[in-house]
Design a protein around this motif. Sequence first.
Motif, PDB file in Angstrom:
ATOM      1  N   GLY A 275      45.573  22.011  37.101  1.00  0.00           N
ATOM      2  CA  GLY A 275      44.428  21.120  37.010  1.00  0.00           C
ATOM      3  C   GLY A 275      44.697  19.850  36.226  1.00  0.00           C
ATOM      4  O   GLY A 275      44.004  18.835  36.422  1.00  0.00           O
ATOM      5  N   LEU A 276      45.685  19.871  35.348  1.00  0.00           N
ATOM      6  CA  LEU A 276      45.991  18.705  34.525  1.00  0.00           C
ATOM      7  C   LEU A 276      47.082  17.823  35.119  1.00  0.00           C
ATOM      8  O   LEU A 276      47.310  16.706  34.638  1.00  0.00           O
ATOM      9  N   ARG A 277      47.755  18.300  36.143  1.00  0.00           N
ATOM     10  CA  ARG A 277      48.920  17.577  36.661  1.00  0.00           C
ATOM     11  C   ARG A 277      48.601  16.180  37.192  1.00  0.00           C
ATOM     12  O   ARG A 277      49.341  15.231  36.891  1.00  0.00           O
ATOM     13  N   PRO A 278      47.532  15.983  37.984  1.00  0.00           N
ATOM     14  CA  PRO A 278      47.276  14.624  38.490  1.00  0.00           C
ATOM     15  C   PRO A 278      47.076  13.600  37.369  1.00  0.00           C
ATOM     16  O   PRO A 278      47.626  12.497  37.432  1.00  0.00           O
ATOM     17  N   GLU A 279      46.299  13.963  36.345  1.00  0.00           N
ATOM     18  CA  GLU A 279      46.050  13.023  35.257  1.00  0.00           C
ATOM     19  C   GLU A 279      47.316  12.770  34.440  1.00  0.00           C
ATOM     20  O   GLU A 279      47.587  11.634  34.037  1.00  0.00           O
ATOM     21  N   LEU A 280      48.117  13.812  34.217  1.00  0.00           N
ATOM     22  CA  LEU A 280      49.354  13.643  33.475  1.00  0.00           C
ATOM     23  C   LEU A 280      50.348  12.779  34.252  1.00  0.00           C
ATOM     24  O   LEU A 280      51.040  11.937  33.676  1.00  0.00           O
ATOM     25  N   ALA A 281      50.421  12.995  35.576  1.00  0.00           N
ATOM     26  CA  ALA A 281      51.328  12.191  36.399  1.00  0.00           C
ATOM     27  C   ALA A 281      50.905  10.727  36.397  1.00  0.00           C
ATOM     28  O   ALA A 281      51.743   9.816  36.318  1.00  0.00           O
ATOM     29  N   ARG A 282      49.589  10.464  36.464  1.00  0.00           N
ATOM     30  CA  ARG A 282      49.093   9.087  36.432  1.00  0.00           C
ATOM     31  C   ARG A 282      49.474   8.406  35.120  1.00  0.00           C
ATOM     32  O   ARG A 282      49.889   7.244  35.101  1.00  0.00           O
ATOM     33  N   SER A 283      49.372   9.148  34.029  1.00  0.00           N
ATOM     34  CA  SER A 283      49.744   8.580  32.728  1.00  0.00           C
ATOM     35  C   SER A 283      51.244   8.338  32.644  1.00  0.00           C
ATOM     36  O   SER A 283      51.691   7.343  32.068  1.00  0.00           O
ATOM     37  N   ALA A 284      52.040   9.247  33.210  1.00  0.00           N
ATOM     38  CA  ALA A 284      53.498   9.086  33.177  1.00  0.00           C
ATOM     39  C   ALA A 284      53.936   7.846  33.952  1.00  0.00           C
ATOM     40  O   ALA A 284      54.863   7.138  33.538  1.00  0.00           O
ATOM     41  N   LEU A 285      53.270   7.544  35.061  1.00  0.00           N
ATOM     42  CA  LEU A 285      53.648   6.384  35.861  1.00  0.00           C
ATOM     43  C   LEU A 285      53.390   5.073  35.138  1.00  0.00           C
ATOM     44  O   LEU A 285      53.996   4.057  35.463  1.00  0.00           O
ATOM     45  N   LEU A 286      52.492   5.087  34.154  1.00  0.00           N
ATOM     46  CA  LEU A 286      52.250   3.881  33.360  1.00  0.00           C
ATOM     47  C   LEU A 286      53.455   3.514  32.505  1.00  0.00           C
ATOM     48  O   LEU A 286      53.551   2.389  32.015  1.00  0.00           O
ATOM     49  N   LEU A 287      54.374   4.471  32.311  1.00  0.00           N
ATOM     50  CA  LEU A 287      55.563   4.213  31.504  1.00  0.00           C
ATOM     51  C   LEU A 287      56.659   3.492  32.294  1.00  0.00           C
ATOM     52  O   LEU A 287      57.641   3.040  31.710  1.00  0.00           O
ATOM     53  N   LEU A 288      56.493   3.391  33.611  1.00  0.00           N
ATOM     54  CA  LEU A 288      57.504   2.731  34.435  1.00  0.00           C
ATOM     55  C   LEU A 288      57.525   1.227  34.177  1.00  0.00           C
ATOM     56  O   LEU A 288      56.487   0.625  33.890  1.00  0.00           O
ATOM     57  N   PRO A 289      58.685   0.591  34.298  1.00  0.00           N
ATOM     58  CA  PRO A 289      58.713  -0.876  34.304  1.00  0.00           C
ATOM     59  C   PRO A 289      57.841  -1.398  35.446  1.00  0.00           C
ATOM     60  O   PRO A 289      57.693  -0.734  36.475  1.00  0.00           O
ATOM     61  N   ASP A 290      57.254  -2.568  35.263  1.00  0.00           N
ATOM     62  CA  ASP A 290      56.322  -3.091  36.264  1.00  0.00           C
ATOM     63  C   ASP A 290      56.952  -3.187  37.645  1.00  0.00           C
ATOM     64  O   ASP A 290      56.322  -2.841  38.649  1.00  0.00           O
ATOM     65  N   GLU A 291      58.212  -3.661  37.718  1.00  0.00           N
ATOM     66  CA  GLU A 291      58.847  -3.805  39.022  1.00  0.00           C
ATOM     67  C   GLU A 291      58.977  -2.451  39.725  1.00  0.00           C
ATOM     68  O   GLU A 291      58.707  -2.324  40.915  1.00  0.00           O
ATOM     69  N   SER A 292      59.388  -1.419  38.985  1.00  0.00           N
ATOM     70  CA  SER A 292      59.548  -0.090  39.567  1.00  0.00           C
ATOM     71  C   SER A 292      58.197   0.486  39.974  1.00  0.00           C
ATOM     72  O   SER A 292      58.065   1.111  41.036  1.00  0.00           O
ATOM     73  N   ARG A 293      57.176   0.280  39.127  1.00  0.00           N
ATOM     74  CA  ARG A 293      55.860   0.848  39.428  1.00  0.00           C
ATOM     75  C   ARG A 293      55.265   0.206  40.677  1.00  0.00           C
ATOM     76  O   ARG A 293      54.703   0.879  41.545  1.00  0.00           O
ATOM     77  N   LEU A 294      55.379  -1.124  40.798  1.00  0.00           N
ATOM     78  CA  LEU A 294      54.826  -1.810  41.959  1.00  0.00           C
ATOM     79  C   LEU A 294      55.567  -1.422  43.234  1.00  0.00           C
ATOM     80  O   LEU A 294      54.964  -1.239  44.292  1.00  0.00           O
TER      81      LEU A 294
END
Length: 301
Positions: free
Chosen positions: A32-51
């Motif tokens: 139940g916590l995985r989607p929210e945790l994954a969303r938070s983890a993706l915020l740690l990506l460099p902007d170029e990689s995230r986009l």
Amino acid sequence: MLKQYLRELPEVLATNRVSQILIAIYQYAPAGLRPELARSALLLLPDESRLALQTLLSFLAEVAAAADVNQMTAHNLAVCLAPTLLSMTSQRSASVSPRRTRRAGLPDQRELDENKAAHECLTALIRQAESLFRVPAGLLALCRFSALDVSQPVGLSELGTEEQPRSWRAYWRLVERLAEDAEVLQYVEAAAGPRPTVQYCVLRAWRTDLPRGACCLVETSVEHPDAPAAASSRRGVVLASRYLVEPCGAGKSRLTHYSRVEQGGCSPEWYSRVYGHECARVLAALRASFRHEADGPESRV
């Protein structure tokens, strides 16, 4: 071709650090916590990689939506692409080669568990691609931004009390003509992939009577009651923009552009590494718009 390109990157698209976090989430965190945790983890990506990852996941979601025709469900796509998008322990090598090789012999239980978690992770990321990169309002409410971080434009009546570019405009409209050489303009820049468009409202003024035939255009963002921001767009802020055009003979001109823009959602590192290339692309498009392509004999002007 896509897999080959991803394999040849110096580092996996999700980066080694964030890959470890994502795989750990799908190994150990409650479902139940995985989607929210994954969303938070993706915020740690460099902007170029995230986009880039956002664009790729959106594309894969479209492919998975046609699984009844192409047989490529989100799970099948994850099996094909997880090793090239996520870095797993079994793939890491001390070699400087960008290719990641697999250890000889049968995988142990740890590697099997890690591979299973990586496939589950990418499957979930594809299925949640539409909402994955939206920061929850509750999380934003916990942030404390300074006035500089927020980059709010000033009203027309306040302009000049503080210091306040542009990119290639996809859509624009004149909001108000203030003088012969000044106006309020609203324009929207179309974003690539699934990202929202960026909307600007600027006061711009120009001079064409400068020495040696030069001319200039200056812009800064303002608030205007007749130019509200659309709900589907991000509000960008032009902190300062200066164009100077100087004739240099033989029908040629030199263009100098100074720009400070806040597009929203990008870190200072992104502006240092990427924004200069964006400005160069815009200026190249501007130059190309003046190219003479007549079929007949050309005359020197």
